[in-house]
Write an enzyme that holds these catalytic residues in place. Structure first.
Site, PDB file in Angstrom:
ATOM      1  N   CYS A 267      -9.483 -13.245  61.374  1.00 41.37           N
ATOM      2  CA  CYS A 267      -8.634 -12.602  62.158  1.00 41.37           C
ATOM      3  C   CYS A 267      -7.590 -11.479  61.565  1.00 41.37           C
ATOM      4  O   CYS A 267      -7.328 -11.542  60.538  1.00 41.37           O
ATOM      5  CB  CYS A 267      -7.774 -13.586  62.990  1.00 41.37           C
ATOM      6  SG  CYS A 267      -8.320 -14.956  63.544  1.00 41.37           S
TER       7      CYS A 267
ATOM      8  N   ARG B 249     -12.710  -7.005  58.738  1.00 42.71           N
ATOM      9  CA  ARG B 249     -12.426  -8.664  58.262  1.00 42.71           C
ATOM     10  C   ARG B 249     -13.468  -9.308  58.816  1.00 42.71           C
ATOM     11  O   ARG B 249     -13.691 -10.562  58.504  1.00 42.71           O
ATOM     12  CB  ARG B 249     -10.946  -8.648  58.519  1.00 42.71           C
ATOM     13  CG  ARG B 249     -10.005  -7.756  57.698  1.00 42.71           C
ATOM     14  CD  ARG B 249      -8.598  -8.078  58.236  1.00 42.71           C
ATOM     15  NE  ARG B 249      -7.982  -9.412  58.089  1.00 42.71           N
ATOM     16  CZ  ARG B 249      -7.551  -9.976  57.028  1.00 42.71           C
ATOM     17  NH1 ARG B 249      -7.244  -9.266  56.216  1.00 42.71           N
ATOM     18  NH2 ARG B 249      -6.970 -11.197  57.192  1.00 42.71           N
TER      19      ARG B 249
ATOM     20  N   TRP C 292     -11.642 -14.024  65.114  1.00 41.97           N
ATOM     21  CA  TRP C 292     -12.815 -14.528  64.701  1.00 41.97           C
ATOM     22  C   TRP C 292     -12.823 -15.880  65.084  1.00 41.97           C
ATOM     23  O   TRP C 292     -11.944 -16.805  64.383  1.00 41.97           O
ATOM     24  CB  TRP C 292     -12.858 -14.355  63.057  1.00 41.97           C
ATOM     25  CG  TRP C 292     -14.321 -14.680  62.322  1.00 41.97           C
ATOM     26  CD1 TRP C 292     -15.135 -14.038  62.135  1.00 41.97           C
ATOM     27  CD2 TRP C 292     -14.575 -15.985  61.655  1.00 41.97           C
ATOM     28  NE1 TRP C 292     -16.155 -14.658  61.425  1.00 41.97           N
ATOM     29  CE2 TRP C 292     -15.990 -15.707  61.085  1.00 41.97           C
ATOM     30  CE3 TRP C 292     -13.728 -17.237  61.663  1.00 41.97           C
ATOM     31  CZ2 TRP C 292     -16.579 -16.631  60.616  1.00 41.97           C
ATOM     32  CZ3 TRP C 292     -14.408 -18.219  60.804  1.00 41.97           C
ATOM     33  CH2 TRP C 292     -15.943 -17.794  60.405  1.00 41.97           C
TER      34      TRP C 292
ATOM     35  N   ASN D  80      -3.027 -15.705  63.181  1.00 40.39           N
ATOM     36  CA  ASN D  80      -4.376 -15.674  62.099  1.00 40.39           C
ATOM     37  C   ASN D  80      -4.196 -17.062  61.616  1.00 40.39           C
ATOM     38  O   ASN D  80      -2.989 -17.270  60.720  1.00 40.39           O
ATOM     39  CB  ASN D  80      -4.470 -14.556  61.286  1.00 40.39           C
ATOM     40  CG  ASN D  80      -5.433 -14.646  59.940  1.00 40.39           C
ATOM     41  OD1 ASN D  80      -6.316 -15.314  60.055  1.00 40.39           O
ATOM     42  ND2 ASN D  80      -5.340 -13.859  59.113  1.00 40.39           N
ATOM     43  N   GLY D  81      -5.266 -17.841  61.375  1.00 41.30           N
ATOM     44  CA  GLY D  81      -5.072 -19.019  60.575  1.00 41.30           C
ATOM     45  C   GLY D  81      -5.524 -20.455  61.289  1.00 41.30           C
ATOM     46  O   GLY D  81      -6.242 -20.349  62.387  1.00 41.30           O
TER      47      GLY D  81
ATOM     48  N   GLU E  56     -27.477 -13.734  43.766  1.00 36.49           N
ATOM     49  CA  GLU E  56     -26.679 -12.666  44.332  1.00 36.49           C
ATOM     50  C   GLU E  56     -27.446 -11.772  45.407  1.00 36.49           C
ATOM     51  O   GLU E  56     -27.275 -11.359  46.564  1.00 36.49           O
ATOM     52  CB  GLU E  56     -25.630 -11.893  43.401  1.00 36.49           C
ATOM     53  CG  GLU E  56     -25.074 -10.802  44.014  1.00 36.49           C
ATOM     54  CD  GLU E  56     -23.986 -10.875  45.216  1.00 36.49           C
ATOM     55  OE1 GLU E  56     -23.963 -12.348  45.237  1.00 36.49           O
ATOM     56  OE2 GLU E  56     -23.608 -10.319  45.739  1.00 36.49           O
TER      57      GLU E  56
ATOM     58  N   LYS F 228     -27.359 -11.299  49.409  1.00 37.00           N
ATOM     59  CA  LYS F 228     -26.986 -10.097  50.066  1.00 37.00           C
ATOM     60  C   LYS F 228     -27.949  -9.920  50.986  1.00 37.00           C
ATOM     61  O   LYS F 228     -27.556  -9.356  52.150  1.00 37.00           O
ATOM     62  CB  LYS F 228     -27.088  -8.870  48.918  1.00 37.00           C
ATOM     63  CG  LYS F 228     -26.331  -7.969  48.880  1.00 37.00           C
ATOM     64  CD  LYS F 228     -24.793  -8.105  48.347  1.00 37.00           C
ATOM     65  CE  LYS F 228     -24.046  -9.024  48.969  1.00 37.00           C
ATOM     66  NZ  LYS F 228     -23.007  -9.403  48.424  1.00 37.00           N
TER      67      LYS F 228
ATOM     68  N   GLU G 102     -27.178 -12.087  54.143  1.00 36.80           N
ATOM     69  CA  GLU G 102     -26.248 -12.058  54.949  1.00 36.80           C
ATOM     70  C   GLU G 102     -26.231 -10.594  55.837  1.00 36.80           C
ATOM     71  O   GLU G 102     -25.901 -10.582  56.804  1.00 36.80           O
ATOM     72  CB  GLU G 102     -24.950 -11.775  54.310  1.00 36.80           C
ATOM     73  CG  GLU G 102     -24.608 -11.031  53.174  1.00 36.80           C
ATOM     74  CD  GLU G 102     -23.359 -11.073  52.379  1.00 36.80           C
ATOM     75  OE1 GLU G 102     -22.312 -11.777  53.078  1.00 36.80           O
ATOM     76  OE2 GLU G 102     -23.118 -10.824  51.408  1.00 36.80           O
TER      77      GLU G 102
ATOM     78  N   HIS H 181     -41.680 -26.936  40.275  1.00 41.34           N
ATOM     79  CA  HIS H 181     -41.444 -28.196  40.633  1.00 41.34           C
ATOM     80  C   HIS H 181     -41.195 -28.574  42.039  1.00 41.34           C
ATOM     81  O   HIS H 181     -40.485 -29.555  42.252  1.00 41.34           O
ATOM     82  CB  HIS H 181     -40.153 -28.412  39.896  1.00 41.34           C
ATOM     83  CG  HIS H 181     -40.392 -28.226  38.344  1.00 41.34           C
ATOM     84  ND1 HIS H 181     -41.250 -29.244  37.591  1.00 41.34           N
ATOM     85  CD2 HIS H 181     -40.129 -27.405  37.522  1.00 41.34           C
ATOM     86  CE1 HIS H 181     -41.265 -28.781  36.250  1.00 41.34           C
ATOM     87  NE2 HIS H 181     -40.621 -27.652  36.124  1.00 41.34           N
TER      88      HIS H 181
ATOM     89  N   LYS I 290     -14.821 -10.912  56.232  1.00 41.34           N
ATOM     90  CA  LYS I 290     -14.739 -10.278  54.971  1.00 41.34           C
ATOM     91  C   LYS I 290     -13.550 -11.037  54.125  1.00 41.34           C
ATOM     92  O   LYS I 290     -13.648 -11.409  53.079  1.00 41.34           O
ATOM     93  CB  LYS I 290     -14.147  -8.792  55.113  1.00 41.34           C
ATOM     94  CG  LYS I 290     -13.743  -7.815  53.650  1.00 41.34           C
ATOM     95  CD  LYS I 290     -14.988  -7.831  53.263  1.00 41.34           C
ATOM     96  CE  LYS I 290     -15.010  -7.160  51.715  1.00 41.34           C
ATOM     97  NZ  LYS I 290     -16.287  -7.086  51.000  1.00 41.34           N
TER      98      LYS I 290
HETATM   99  O1  M6R Z   1     -12.694 -12.067  48.917  1.00 44.36           O
HETATM  100  P1  M6R Z   1     -13.422 -13.124  47.953  1.00 44.36           P
HETATM  101  O2  M6R Z   1     -14.417 -12.517  46.986  1.00 44.36           O
HETATM  102  O3  M6R Z   1     -12.563 -14.612  47.668  1.00 44.36           O
HETATM  103  O4  M6R Z   1     -14.554 -13.655  49.061  1.00 44.36           O
HETATM  104  C1  M6R Z   1     -15.485 -14.709  48.675  1.00 44.36           C
HETATM  105  C2  M6R Z   1     -16.715 -14.639  49.386  1.00 44.36           C
HETATM  106  O5  M6R Z   1     -16.302 -14.987  50.932  1.00 44.36           O
HETATM  107  C3  M6R Z   1     -17.563 -13.225  49.661  1.00 44.36           C
HETATM  108  O6  M6R Z   1     -17.931 -13.011  48.201  1.00 44.36           O
HETATM  109  C4  M6R Z   1     -18.704 -13.373  50.710  1.00 44.36           C
HETATM  110  O7  M6R Z   1     -19.611 -14.107  49.942  1.00 44.36           O
HETATM  111  C5  M6R Z   1     -19.072 -11.980  50.651  1.00 44.36           C
HETATM  112  N1  M6R Z   1     -19.825 -11.868  52.289  1.00 44.36           N
HETATM  113  C6  M6R Z   1     -20.508 -11.694  50.037  1.00 44.36           C
HETATM  114  O8  M6R Z   1     -21.034 -10.628  50.228  1.00 44.36           O
END
Ligand code: M6R
Length: 610
Positions: free
Chosen positions: A2, A27, A75, A99-100, A482, A486, A489, A505, A605
């Site tokens: 949010c 965000r 969100w 927000n929260g 990673e 990527k 997502e 395995h 985000k």
């Molecule tokens: O802001 P942060 O680095 O703490 O965020 C951690 C994860 O939420 C963040 O890296 C998330 O996995 C991303 N969407 C990855 O691209």
């Protein structure tokens, strides 16, 4: 997650709020809304869906110009995505955005129902709204009502509130959820983060938990629960508005990948003195380093993957054992922590609730904490004993790219620093590495970005796949984790990252005709073994794309369907060059599929709830 923006001042509040909401879009959100009005009950317009839908509703409402308003991107957590659940919410006496998460919302609702309150949405927010309303009716004082209400709330919140019968003021308060304030000659602002305020100011306040912010046209005041004025220190943010815009790129993600080389140069050079890593952090001073028993690393998502690299480098170069655990799990078991240990948390946003809570867990047990964070003054930066800032500038795309690379670079510097203090490396050996990190590695990444046609072709190949595997060994395997995240997502392709040797395995049973496998083989020591793993999957029908260095491509005959090569100028840090290639692969696959690259479905985000 949010986003909140609020404004009171000279200008048209609606324009400022919509511009602010757009800046906060990154965000992550699924609905948005505004409350606008200078007097009496504000007009509330809200809608599920994109901000453009809200804009259409606003246009057709033909509202007069107002100079006060609060706005929100939601969100969904409690209650589905709907107009009704969108914020602002309102009672007979106030309107509020949140927000929260209100953890005791159920309890509060029961109490309020017994007082005759009814609820129309499925949100936890309405419980907080009605609680403030309840206290306001009893106390007839907005400040007292807010303080009294938040004393009964458990959970995290940032609220912005307009009372119907209090003209010319907006109230706001936060606990564990981000909220900043600013005052300019235009008026007073609050926002969830600095990107929304960059068009107006770079000087902001970050009030502590439970400090009431009172915004009026000509001043911004802060008060504690006793009603006494408090004065948060003003911070100057060195980001600029252009950095938070696309600047001619089709997507923020591509722009941010293109910024990796400079971000690495800037970050690494900030922490070098005469070519040797230098940190102000007390926990990294010589005496303290010699006393470190074990290092714990905790983070989420991409930051966690940077942590894997950190573990590898610190153990290899400095011989200090590193325990790494995803932040959401860190406090789910009893951790063996010692006062001689050092806890490192990594976060781009500095607001990730899971990371904040693992940090708190370590602090409560007397462990020294060091945060590696990108956002200046963020909650994690302020909670940790020491902070090292990465210098990536604002990262807007939900998929983290440049933040990852600079986190890895800082961890490499820390590993070198520890290794030098522990006399495992000489200053000259360390200098050789810092030259690679500050100069050769960024140049190699620049080449990957400028010569990315091969990656684009590979992305076209895989973008219609349903399942895909990334395999690698050693640091290549960490980078595969990673690369896989990527791709998942932003392109919605299911993918798994496996240490190449582990596949046989069990998981190799999933390899069948035509399944794409990305084999990362940038490390000479493990190259022959990688070739064996590639043979294993190819003989079961996999279509293999090898990601390797120019040099290894010449010296080894890779059995594969496609090969992507990167420069090995970065020496032992070449895995980071490969990481950029994987980021581009995911980017092009998502763009080719026509997906919303920067704002993938369901993701936020800044993940400010646990
Ligand atoms: O802001 P942060 O680095 O703490 O965020 C951690 C994860 O939420 C963040 O890296 C998330 O996995 C991303 N969407 C990855 O691209």
């Amino acid at each position: 997650m949010c986003g909140i923006i609020g404004f009171i001042g000279e200008d048209n509040a609606s324009d400022i709020l919509i511009k602010g909401l757009k800046a906060l879009e990154y965000r992550g959100y699924d609905s948005s809304g505004v409350a606008l009005g200078d007097d009496g009950k504000p007009k509330i317009i809200k809608s599920a869906g994109r901000i453009s839908v809200l804009e259409e509703k606003l246009a057709s409402a033909s509202l007069p110009v107002f100079h006060r308003g609060i706005a929100h991107t939601r969100w969904a957590t409690h209650g589905g995505v709907s107009d009704l659940n969108s914020h602002p919410h309102s009672s007979d006496s106030l309107s509020l955005v949140h927000n929260g998460i209100i953890e005791n919302y159920y309890e509060l609702e029961s109490m309020l129902r017994s007082e005759g309150y009814t609820f129309s949405s499925e949100t936890d927010t309405e419980a907080a709204l009605m609680l403030i309303d309840y206290e306001y009716r009893r106390l007839h004082d907005p400040e007292k009502a807010i303080f009294k209400a938040i004393s009964g709330i458990r959970g995290s919140f940032a609220f912005a509130i307009i009372f119907n019968d209090v003209k010319e003021k907006i109230y706001a308060v936060r606990r564990q959820s981000p909220l900043i304030a600013a005052h300019t000659n235009k008026g007073s602002f609050i926002a969830s983060d600095v990107t929304a305020l960059l068009p107006y100011t770079k000087d902001i306040y970050r009030p502590e938990d439970d400090v009431l912010i009172i915004l009026s046209k000509d001043k911004t005041e802060f008060k504690n629960k006793n009603g006494d004025a408090v004065y948060p220190i003003s911070e100057h943010v060195d980001w600029n508005e252009e950095e938070a815009q696309k600047g001619g790129f089709p997507h923020f993600m591509l722009k941010e990948i293109s910024e990796i080389p400079d971000s690495v140069r800037k970050t690494v050079s900030s922490y070098l003195a005469d070519g040797i890593p230098y940190f102000d952090a007390a926990s990294l001073k010589e005496d303290n380093v010699l006393n470190i028993g074990r290092i714990h690393v905790s983070a989420c998502g991409t930051a966690m993957h940077a942590g894997l690299i950190g573990k590898r480098l610190i153990e290899e170069l400095a011989h200090i054992p590193v325990n790494i655990e995803t932040a959401s799990e860190f406090r789910c078991r009893s951790q063996i922590l010692d006062k001689r240990d050092l806890m490192i948390v990594l976060s781009q946003s500095g607001e990730t609730a899971d990371t904040l809570s693992s940090l708190a867990y370590a602090k409560e047990r007397g462990v020294n904490t060091l945060a590696i964070v990108n956002v200046f003054g963020s909650s994690i930066a302020r909670s940790a004993d020491d902070v090292i800032y990465t210098k990536a500038g604002p990262e807007i795309a939900v998929a983290s790219t440049k933040a990852y690379t600079v986190q890895c670079a800082v961890l490499a510097l820390i590993a070198l620093h520890l290794a030098r203090i522990k006399k495992r490396m000489t200053a000259d050996e360390v200098r050789t590495h810092t030259i690679l990190l500050s100069s050769s590695l960024p140049s190699a990444i620049e080449k990957v970005i400028s010569e990315s046609d091969g990656i684009k072709d590979a992305a076209n190949d895989i973008c219609n796949a349903e399942h895909l595997f990334f395999i690698g060994r050693g640091s290549d395997s960490d980078v595969c984790a990673e690369g896989s995240l990527k791709l998942k997502e932003i392109s919605y392709i299911h993918s798994e990252a496996y240490p190449a040797g582990e596949l046989k395995h069990g998981t190799i049973s999933l390899i069948s005709d035509g399944i794409p496998v990305i084999a990362c083989a940038c490390n000479e020591d493990t190259c022959d073994k990688m070739i064996s793993s590639i043979r294993e999957v190819r003989s079961r029908g996999a279509r293999v794309t090898v990601l390797t260095t120019n040099k290894l491509a010449k010296s080894h005959a890779f059995p594969c369907d496609r090969i992507i090569t990167v420069d090995d100028e970065g020496g032992p840090y070449t895995f980071l060059t490969a990481a950029s290639a994987m980021q581009l692969l995911a980017y092009h696959a998502s763009a080719k599929k026509g997906l919303d690259v920067d704002k993938p479905r369901n993701l936020a985000k800044s993940v400010t709830v646990e």
